[in-house]
Design a protein around this motif. Structure first.
Motif, PDB file in Angstrom:
ATOM      1  N   UNK A   1      -0.663  10.037 -10.738  1.00 22.43           N
ATOM      2  CA  UNK A   1      -2.129   9.691 -11.201  1.00 22.43           C
ATOM      3  C   UNK A   1      -2.595   7.723 -11.308  1.00 22.43           C
ATOM      4  N   UNK A   2      -3.480   8.016 -12.370  1.00 25.24           N
ATOM      5  CA  UNK A   2      -3.749   6.505 -11.992  1.00 25.24           C
ATOM      6  C   UNK A   2      -5.391   6.261 -13.115  1.00 25.24           C
ATOM      7  N   UNK A   3      -5.090   5.324 -13.780  1.00 24.43           N
ATOM      8  CA  UNK A   3      -6.353   4.969 -14.952  1.00 24.43           C
ATOM      9  C   UNK A   3      -7.263   5.144 -14.134  1.00 24.43           C
ATOM     10  N   UNK A   4      -7.704   4.593 -13.054  1.00 28.55           N
ATOM     11  CA  UNK A   4      -8.770   4.119 -12.570  1.00 28.55           C
ATOM     12  C   UNK A   4      -9.718   5.299 -12.378  1.00 28.55           C
ATOM     13  N   UNK A   5     -10.766   4.839 -12.261  1.00 23.10           N
ATOM     14  CA  UNK A   5     -11.654   6.608 -11.969  1.00 23.10           C
ATOM     15  C   UNK A   5     -12.063   6.373 -10.853  1.00 23.10           C
ATOM     16  N   UNK A   6     -12.492   5.303  -9.731  1.00 26.74           N
ATOM     17  CA  UNK A   6     -12.937   5.260  -8.761  1.00 26.74           C
ATOM     18  C   UNK A   6     -12.296   6.007  -7.991  1.00 26.74           C
ATOM     19  N   UNK A   7     -12.181   7.312  -7.371  1.00 23.99           N
ATOM     20  CA  UNK A   7     -11.487   7.803  -6.149  1.00 23.99           C
ATOM     21  C   UNK A   7     -11.227   7.686  -5.259  1.00 23.99           C
TER      22      UNK A   7
ATOM     23  N   UNK B   1      -7.790   5.235  -1.401  1.00 25.51           N
ATOM     24  CA  UNK B   1      -7.422   3.928  -0.473  1.00 25.51           C
ATOM     25  C   UNK B   1      -6.031   3.122  -0.729  1.00 25.51           C
ATOM     26  N   UNK B   2      -6.406   3.023  -1.828  1.00 32.38           N
ATOM     27  CA  UNK B   2      -5.240   2.347  -2.429  1.00 32.38           C
ATOM     28  C   UNK B   2      -3.584   2.892  -2.261  1.00 32.38           C
ATOM     29  N   UNK B   3      -3.517   4.147  -2.252  1.00 26.07           N
ATOM     30  CA  UNK B   3      -2.242   5.222  -1.606  1.00 26.07           C
ATOM     31  C   UNK B   3      -2.498   5.690  -0.440  1.00 26.07           C
ATOM     32  N   UNK B   4      -3.159   5.580   0.053  1.00 24.90           N
ATOM     33  CA  UNK B   4      -3.118   6.195   1.472  1.00 24.90           C
ATOM     34  C   UNK B   4      -2.375   4.679   2.821  1.00 24.90           C
ATOM     35  N   UNK B   5      -2.817   3.475   1.568  1.00 29.69           N
ATOM     36  CA  UNK B   5      -2.102   3.033   2.248  1.00 29.69           C
ATOM     37  C   UNK B   5      -0.420   2.278   2.236  1.00 29.69           C
ATOM     38  N   UNK B   6      -0.208   3.162   1.317  1.00 29.10           N
ATOM     39  CA  UNK B   6       1.254   3.668   1.223  1.00 29.10           C
ATOM     40  C   UNK B   6       2.384   3.653   2.345  1.00 29.10           C
ATOM     41  N   UNK B   7       1.661   4.001   3.499  1.00 22.36           N
ATOM     42  CA  UNK B   7       2.904   4.848   4.677  1.00 22.36           C
ATOM     43  C   UNK B   7       2.739   3.636   5.391  1.00 22.36           C
ATOM     44  N   UNK B   8       2.165   2.276   5.185  1.00 26.03           N
ATOM     45  CA  UNK B   8       1.950   1.344   6.364  1.00 26.03           C
ATOM     46  C   UNK B   8       4.268   0.536   5.382  1.00 26.03           C
ATOM     47  N   UNK B   9       4.065   1.492   4.052  1.00 23.93           N
ATOM     48  CA  UNK B   9       5.918   0.711   3.980  1.00 23.93           C
ATOM     49  C   UNK B   9       6.346   2.139   3.803  1.00 23.93           C
TER      50      UNK B   9
ATOM     51  N   UNK C   1      -3.466  14.208 -19.012  1.00 18.99           N
ATOM     52  CA  UNK C   1      -3.050  12.931 -18.983  1.00 18.99           C
ATOM     53  C   UNK C   1      -3.015  11.651 -17.993  1.00 18.99           C
ATOM     54  N   UNK C   2      -4.091  12.168 -16.960  1.00 16.55           N
ATOM     55  CA  UNK C   2      -4.563  10.550 -16.063  1.00 16.55           C
ATOM     56  C   UNK C   2      -5.871  10.350 -15.576  1.00 16.55           C
ATOM     57  N   UNK C   3      -6.844   9.577 -16.198  1.00 16.50           N
ATOM     58  CA  UNK C   3      -7.894   9.719 -15.468  1.00 16.50           C
ATOM     59  C   UNK C   3      -8.423  10.288 -14.065  1.00 16.50           C
ATOM     60  N   UNK C   4      -7.656  10.224 -13.549  1.00 13.08           N
ATOM     61  CA  UNK C   4      -7.871  10.497 -11.504  1.00 13.08           C
ATOM     62  C   UNK C   4      -5.969  11.310 -11.991  1.00 13.08           C
ATOM     63  N   UNK C   5      -6.456  12.327 -10.458  1.00  9.60           N
ATOM     64  CA  UNK C   5      -5.095  12.700 -10.546  1.00  9.60           C
ATOM     65  C   UNK C   5      -5.259  12.426  -8.979  1.00  9.60           C
ATOM     66  N   UNK C   6      -4.165  12.305  -8.410  1.00  8.57           N
ATOM     67  CA  UNK C   6      -3.283  12.320  -7.296  1.00  8.57           C
ATOM     68  C   UNK C   6      -2.514  12.810  -6.343  1.00  8.57           C
ATOM     69  N   UNK C   7      -3.014  13.150  -5.336  1.00 15.43           N
ATOM     70  CA  UNK C   7      -2.299  14.939  -4.129  1.00 15.43           C
ATOM     71  C   UNK C   7      -1.993  14.174  -3.436  1.00 15.43           C
TER      72      UNK C   7
END
Length: 118
Positions: free
Chosen positions: A6-12, A17-25, A85-91
């Motif tokens: 989940x994320x508290x950020x409402x900007x989908x 974009x933040x989560x997809x960049x995790x592939x680098x690490x 429980x979260x403003x944005x759900x991330x799958x």
């Protein structure tokens, strides 16, 4: 593999974009060697009538830290408004390249297609 967060950020798009960049690490070798990552353009769709965005990355040249590491992978992120429980759900969906060099891309589509509010 798949997972949810989940994320508290409402900007989908910002969340995805933040989560997809995790592939680098996720696919680095802890010594600074990064994989090659090709990012696809965002795909907007709806989940139960609410907006959702899907970002995809094709990861190649993955450093081989162990024999279990994939040579290549597809990584998908979907962000959609949350309900409780979260403003944005991330799958997150991660698919490794098969022995034959192919991907079962239908698996990611099937998992993402099951998203429903609870």
């Amino acid at each position: 593999m798949s997972g949810a967060a989940g994320s508290r950020d409402l900007d989908l798009l910002a969340v995805a974009s933040k989560e997809i960049r995790a592939v680098e690490w996720i696919f680095d070798d802890d010594a600074g060697t990064l994989p090659t990552v090709e990012y696809a353009e965002p795909v907007w769709f709806e989940v139960a009538g609410r907006p959702a965005v899907r970002l995809s990355a094709h990861v190649t040249d993955i450093p081989q830290v162990s024999e279990c590491d994939p040579v290549a992978a597809l990584f998908d992120i979907v962000a959609t408004p949350g309900y409780a429980s979260a403003e944005t759900v991330v799958l997150m969906v991660e698919i490794h390249e098969g022995i034959d060099g192919a991907y079962d891309v239908g698996v990611a589509d099937e998992i993402i297609g099951t998203l429903r509010p609870t």
